[in-house]
Design a protein around this motif. Sequence first.
Motif, PDB file in Angstrom:
ATOM      1  N   ASN A  26      14.964-123.341  65.359  1.00 54.48           N
ATOM      2  CA  ASN A  26      14.529-123.795  66.676  1.00 54.48           C
ATOM      3  C   ASN A  26      14.333-125.309  66.686  1.00 54.48           C
ATOM      4  OD1 ASN A  26      11.386-124.445  66.465  1.00 54.48           O
ATOM      5  ND2 ASN A  26      11.799-122.629  65.201  1.00 54.48           N
ATOM      6  N   ASP A  27      14.337-125.884  67.896  1.00 56.17           N
ATOM      7  CA  ASP A  27      14.257-127.343  68.049  1.00 56.17           C
ATOM      8  C   ASP A  27      12.828-127.850  68.198  1.00 56.17           C
ATOM      9  OD1 ASP A  27      17.034-127.451  68.034  1.00 56.17           O
ATOM     10  OD2 ASP A  27      17.179-127.195  70.212  1.00 56.17           O
ATOM     11  N   TYR A  28      11.836-126.985  68.067  1.00 55.79           N
ATOM     12  CA  TYR A  28      10.446-127.369  68.312  1.00 55.79           C
ATOM     13  C   TYR A  28       9.683-127.689  67.029  1.00 55.79           C
ATOM     14  CZ  TYR A  28      11.647-125.065  72.694  1.00 55.79           C
ATOM     15  OH  TYR A  28      12.266-124.697  73.860  1.00 55.79           O
ATOM     16  N   GLY A  29      10.304-127.485  65.877  1.00 56.04           N
ATOM     17  CA  GLY A  29       9.592-127.699  64.635  1.00 56.04           C
ATOM     18  C   GLY A  29       8.646-126.578  64.285  1.00 56.04           C
ATOM     19  N   HIS A  30       8.812-125.421  64.905  1.00 58.54           N
ATOM     20  CA  HIS A  30       7.959-124.263  64.604  1.00 58.54           C
ATOM     21  C   HIS A  30       8.529-123.498  63.408  1.00 58.54           C
ATOM     22  CE1 HIS A  30       6.863-124.078  69.200  1.00 58.54           C
ATOM     23  NE2 HIS A  30       6.307-125.113  68.586  1.00 58.54           N
ATOM     24  N   PRO A  31       7.693-122.961  62.552  1.00 58.70           N
ATOM     25  CA  PRO A  31       6.226-123.119  62.511  1.00 58.70           C
ATOM     26  C   PRO A  31       5.844-124.392  61.768  1.00 58.70           C
ATOM     27  CG  PRO A  31       6.911-121.581  60.822  1.00 58.70           C
ATOM     28  CD  PRO A  31       8.173-121.984  61.548  1.00 58.70           C
ATOM     29  N   SER A  32       4.605-124.837  61.995  1.00 54.07           N
ATOM     30  CA  SER A  32       4.100-126.036  61.347  1.00 54.07           C
ATOM     31  C   SER A  32       3.791-125.741  59.885  1.00 54.07           C
ATOM     32  CB  SER A  32       2.826-126.504  62.066  1.00 54.07           C
ATOM     33  OG  SER A  32       2.119-127.440  61.291  1.00 54.07           O
ATOM     34  N   ALA A  33       4.254-126.620  58.998  1.00 54.47           N
ATOM     35  CA  ALA A  33       4.013-126.423  57.569  1.00 54.47           C
ATOM     36  C   ALA A  33       2.527-126.491  57.246  1.00 54.47           C
ATOM     37  CB  ALA A  33       4.777-127.486  56.777  1.00 54.47           C
ATOM     38  N   SER A  34       1.775-127.351  57.943  1.00 58.39           N
ATOM     39  CA  SER A  34       0.347-127.465  57.657  1.00 58.39           C
ATOM     40  C   SER A  34      -0.403-126.205  58.076  1.00 58.39           C
ATOM     41  CB  SER A  34      -0.233-128.689  58.374  1.00 58.39           C
ATOM     42  OG  SER A  34      -0.082-128.572  59.782  1.00 58.39           O
ATOM     43  N   VAL A  35       0.009-125.598  59.190  1.00 56.02           N
ATOM     44  CA  VAL A  35      -0.626-124.351  59.628  1.00 56.02           C
ATOM     45  C   VAL A  35      -0.350-123.228  58.627  1.00 56.02           C
ATOM     46  CG1 VAL A  35      -0.587-122.557  61.411  1.00 56.02           C
ATOM     47  CG2 VAL A  35      -0.636-124.977  62.059  1.00 56.02           C
ATOM     48  N   LEU A  36       0.890-123.120  58.188  1.00 53.53           N
ATOM     49  CA  LEU A  36       1.231-122.083  57.203  1.00 53.53           C
ATOM     50  C   LEU A  36       0.460-122.307  55.906  1.00 53.53           C
ATOM     51  CD1 LEU A  36       5.117-121.771  57.653  1.00 53.53           C
ATOM     52  CD2 LEU A  36       3.310-120.506  58.811  1.00 53.53           C
ATOM     53  N   ALA A  37       0.352-123.562  55.505  1.00 52.97           N
ATOM     54  CA  ALA A  37      -0.357-123.856  54.260  1.00 52.97           C
ATOM     55  C   ALA A  37      -1.839-123.498  54.381  1.00 52.97           C
ATOM     56  CB  ALA A  37      -0.203-125.336  53.907  1.00 52.97           C
ATOM     57  N   ARG A  38      -2.461-123.767  55.537  1.00 58.07           N
ATOM     58  CA  ARG A  38      -3.884-123.431  55.699  1.00 58.07           C
ATOM     59  C   ARG A  38      -4.091-121.926  55.648  1.00 58.07           C
ATOM     60  NH1 ARG A  38      -7.990-126.742  57.190  1.00 58.07           N
ATOM     61  NH2 ARG A  38      -9.956-125.704  57.703  1.00 58.07           N
ATOM     62  N   LEU A  39      -3.214-121.170  56.301  1.00 56.58           N
ATOM     63  CA  LEU A  39      -3.337-119.711  56.273  1.00 56.58           C
ATOM     64  C   LEU A  39      -3.152-119.174  54.862  1.00 56.58           C
ATOM     65  CD1 LEU A  39      -1.318-118.903  59.512  1.00 56.58           C
ATOM     66  CD2 LEU A  39      -3.738-118.364  59.155  1.00 56.58           C
ATOM     67  N   ALA A  40      -2.093-119.626  54.190  1.00 59.74           N
ATOM     68  CA  ALA A  40      -1.821-119.129  52.841  1.00 59.74           C
ATOM     69  C   ALA A  40      -2.911-119.565  51.869  1.00 59.74           C
ATOM     70  CB  ALA A  40      -0.461-119.628  52.373  1.00 59.74           C
ATOM     71  N   GLY A  41      -3.465-120.782  52.053  1.00 62.17           N
ATOM     72  CA  GLY A  41      -4.494-121.270  51.150  1.00 62.17           C
ATOM     73  C   GLY A  41      -5.783-120.493  51.233  1.00 62.17           C
ATOM     74  N   ARG A  42      -5.989-119.761  52.324  1.00 60.51           N
ATOM     75  CA  ARG A  42      -7.188-118.946  52.478  1.00 60.51           C
ATOM     76  C   ARG A  42      -6.905-117.461  52.302  1.00 60.51           C
ATOM     77  NH1 ARG A  42      -7.834-123.632  54.103  1.00 60.51           N
ATOM     78  NH2 ARG A  42      -9.841-124.651  54.468  1.00 60.51           N
ATOM     79  N   GLY A  43      -5.787-117.183  51.612  1.00 55.34           N
ATOM     80  CA  GLY A  43      -5.531-115.816  51.178  1.00 55.34           C
ATOM     81  C   GLY A  43      -4.709-114.958  52.109  1.00 55.34           C
ATOM     82  N   ALA A  44      -4.204-115.518  53.205  1.00 59.89           N
ATOM     83  CA  ALA A  44      -3.402-114.719  54.137  1.00 59.89           C
ATOM     84  C   ALA A  44      -1.963-114.603  53.635  1.00 59.89           C
ATOM     85  CB  ALA A  44      -3.410-115.347  55.523  1.00 59.89           C
ATOM     86  N   ARG A  45      -1.386-113.435  53.790  1.00 64.83           N
ATOM     87  CA  ARG A  45       0.031-113.243  53.492  1.00 64.83           C
ATOM     88  C   ARG A  45       0.808-113.549  54.768  1.00 64.83           C
ATOM     89  NH1 ARG A  45       0.500-108.106  50.882  1.00 64.83           N
ATOM     90  NH2 ARG A  45      -0.165-109.313  49.093  1.00 64.83           N
ATOM     91  N   VAL A  46       1.558-114.634  54.768  1.00 65.37           N
ATOM     92  CA  VAL A  46       2.257-115.112  55.961  1.00 65.37           C
ATOM     93  C   VAL A  46       3.669-114.546  55.976  1.00 65.37           C
ATOM     94  CG1 VAL A  46       3.009-117.132  57.250  1.00 65.37           C
ATOM     95  CG2 VAL A  46       0.877-117.219  55.934  1.00 65.37           C
ATOM     96  N   GLN A  47       4.024-113.902  57.092  1.00 71.86           N
ATOM     97  CA  GLN A  47       5.373-113.341  57.259  1.00 71.86           C
ATOM     98  C   GLN A  47       5.985-113.891  58.537  1.00 71.86           C
ATOM     99  OE1 GLN A  47       6.905-111.456  55.008  1.00 71.86           O
ATOM    100  NE2 GLN A  47       5.097-111.538  53.687  1.00 71.86           N
ATOM    101  N   ARG A  48       7.214-114.392  58.434  1.00 70.19           N
ATOM    102  CA  ARG A  48       7.895-115.038  59.552  1.00 70.19           C
ATOM    103  C   ARG A  48       9.123-114.223  59.962  1.00 70.19           C
ATOM    104  NH1 ARG A  48       8.776-121.011  57.164  1.00 70.19           N
ATOM    105  NH2 ARG A  48      10.358-120.919  58.821  1.00 70.19           N
ATOM    106  N   THR A  49       9.330-114.054  61.271  1.00 71.64           N
ATOM    107  CA  THR A  49      10.496-113.292  61.731  1.00 71.64           C
ATOM    108  C   THR A  49      11.787-114.061  61.547  1.00 71.64           C
ATOM    109  OG1 THR A  49      10.203-114.083  64.002  1.00 71.64           O
ATOM    110  CG2 THR A  49       9.115-112.012  63.417  1.00 71.64           C
ATOM    111  N   ASP A  50      11.735-115.402  61.525  1.00 64.93           N
ATOM    112  CA  ASP A  50      12.980-116.150  61.332  1.00 64.93           C
ATOM    113  C   ASP A  50      13.489-116.022  59.908  1.00 64.93           C
ATOM    114  OD1 ASP A  50      10.843-117.618  60.313  1.00 64.93           O
ATOM    115  OD2 ASP A  50      11.823-119.542  60.653  1.00 64.93           O
ATOM    116  N   VAL A  51      12.618-115.658  58.970  1.00 67.84           N
ATOM    117  CA  VAL A  51      13.005-115.485  57.576  1.00 67.84           C
ATOM    118  C   VAL A  51      13.213-114.015  57.229  1.00 67.84           C
ATOM    119  CG1 VAL A  51      12.269-115.807  55.182  1.00 67.84           C
ATOM    120  CG2 VAL A  51      11.826-117.603  56.881  1.00 67.84           C
TER     121      VAL A  51
END
Length: 804
Positions: free
Chosen positions: A756-781
């Motif tokens: 996508n052309d919007y820069g989604h998702p933000s790397a900093s947002v993903l890093a904050r979620l993962a750093g606090r123990g969340a398992r992050v799953q993305r539909t584009d991947v």
Amino acid sequence: MDGPDLRLVPFALGCWAASLAALFTGLGVTLALGAAGALGVALAFVRDHVIRRHPSAIARDHVARRHLSGQDRTDRAAAQGWWGRGVTPGGWRWIVAGAFLGVVCGAAATGARLAARDAPEVVALVEGHVSTTVVLTVRDDPRQAAVVVGRPATWVVAADLERAGDLRADVGVLVLASGDGWAGLLPGQRVRVPARFGPSRGGDLRAAVLSTERPPELLGKASWAQRAAGGLRAGLRRACAPLDAATGGLLPGLVVGDTSRLDPAVEQSFRDTGMTHLTAVSGSNVAIVTGSVLLLARWTRAGPRLTAVVCAVSVVGFVILARPSPSVLRAAVMGGIALLALASGRSRAALPALSAGAAVLLMADPELAADAGFALSVLATAGLLLLAPPMRDALRRRGVPGGVAEALAVPAAAQLACAPVVAGISGTLSLVAVPANLLAVPAIAPATVTGVAAALLSPVWPAGAEFAAWLGSWPAWWLVTVARVGAEVPAGVLPWPGGPPGALLLAGLTVLLMIGFRRPAVRRLAAVVALAAVLGALPVRVLTGGWPPDGWLVVACDVGQGDATVLNAGHGAAVVVDAGPLPRDVDRCLRELDVDEVPLLLVSHFHVDHIGGLDGVLTGRRVRAVVTTPWPEPAAGRAAVTRAAAAHRVPVSDAPESGGWTVGDVRLEVLPAPPERGTRSDPNNNSLMLVATVRGVRVLLTGDAETERQQALLTAGVDVSAAVLKVAHHGSAFQEPSFLDAVAPRIALVSVGEGNDYGHPSASVLARLAGRGARVQRTDVNGDVAVVLADGKLSVVLPTRPLE
């Protein structure tokens, strides 16, 4: 017995290879190919007509022929039987010369078109994105792009550019038009319209893509043939209108390739079972119609000349009915060749005719070289001529009755020939395609003949046309049933490498198996390998429950750059939150989840990436109610949701400020918050935010709420903690870090589009979620993502593998 006559095959292959290479590489490579082909032909001519004619060479050949052993003669005879009349092992140079001659012809034909496409005046219009008034000739029926709720209908029109401002031209273009006046255009009709030039995607002969929002100005009428065809096609649609959606939408597709009313679920089932070719005009349609006329002519004992004339008239009539577009003309040529082989029994004459027909079509329209439909049409016809007879004879030798052997050999040969191209396009390998097509064979001819009868009767006897369509609905019902059952077979469709590598891999394996199948040991080995492959796939696709997984609670559907979340309410029912940008994507997701009832469809806000696919949820399912955010903007989006729901007779209401609903296993609560005004995006920040409890698991659904709304919830002291978080706004950077910390999810789902052309998702947002123990799953991947509860433990399951 003589083998097939393959003398024209290298010529046709050379035409195709040169055209394909030139389309994707440009004029310079085209000239190089033509020069190389001319040199090859010259060398072959010198070798055969100069060197080979020298007296000493003639004497050596005479001596060599006198000393041939019996085994040598046998080998030469065998080679001649395989390579065809007049082609011996020493005739390889003629094969090479034929291929080079095809390269010359293909490169010359394509080069002439490329020179016009790449003319400096046209390139300047494209690179400058110039807006000007153009005069066009429509080449094919306008087709509607995927319907997106909230946007006007977009029509895709293939056309020839005659004039752009003061510039005269003769090049192909593609028009993307929105607004009224485009739907009724007919091929051959001339129009004038203001349009903006844009670049073409490449790999074809179109010089530009034109975009316009203005209705076309008609410059005269279409030809009588096109008007007659339009009337007959409209009459067929009217005759099929009383039928149910599945059969009534399929019958026009079977007869004339009109898929405007085809049920999306039926379309997907046909795709999964390798039956998609039935919904487009192909050579088999022409062969069926003309074959029926041939049988009637023989029954009346008409002479050969009269029979030939009547059959030719039937082909012309069918082309008029199905519209003489390039695809239909291609089908007429291929179907006529198949009919020639069937009627005359001269397979040796049919294969050269097929090669000549393919070469002529490629030189007349080089763009067909990159058309998958053209490749499938040629391959299917070649399979019937080359593979079906030996398959039939082999079955007969093993005691299979003649009619049964023919019925088994025909679909198997066509599927075997087409499988590499289908695998390359779809990235899958269907194990049910051959049996499904075999079961479909008895219904194709009755459905086609009755459909043609309905179209012909519609102008003069509407009641008779409806009766003919009703008769045709029975074989159409059988085809729909075969497709639906075949699509539900576990492990019926297996993954396969896509693109040219996958196609070439399967083609190579197919050739090796065909050669080796003559040996019993190879047959047994192939059977063992195939069985091992299927059993190896079963543990993932069947034994573990396949898709959908057992115990699934929530699924983030892969709908591209948009949102569509499904909550399992039990017993085939689900709550759906948002519908993504396109109907086909959310419809696919719901079908794969076996959801046939949606008691509640929630709309978080009215942006197109959340409401564009509403028709994909509403069509073919029982939807009880639509609930939306109370925020009225954007007004066009709200109006579009209201229209879509009204078209399916589903009530629409605003969500309450607080409270919620219980739907089966799902309890929904609205998160209260005052309206947000003056923010970066008021529609996003006033998204309908929900907490869903599914079998005791808390799921937070945030729509596209951004920093302001998230902070407001925290300030109000709202409990936002949840085990599963649907990350807001596709994971954009506009997230309040303290809000993510307060949610503290174990699983975070990001619904986002690839590239996508919007820069989604933000790397900093993903890093904050993962750093606090969340398992992050993305539909584009990962594609669709399911959250599963099994034995009290949450896990994530993807369509191909489980993640603990």
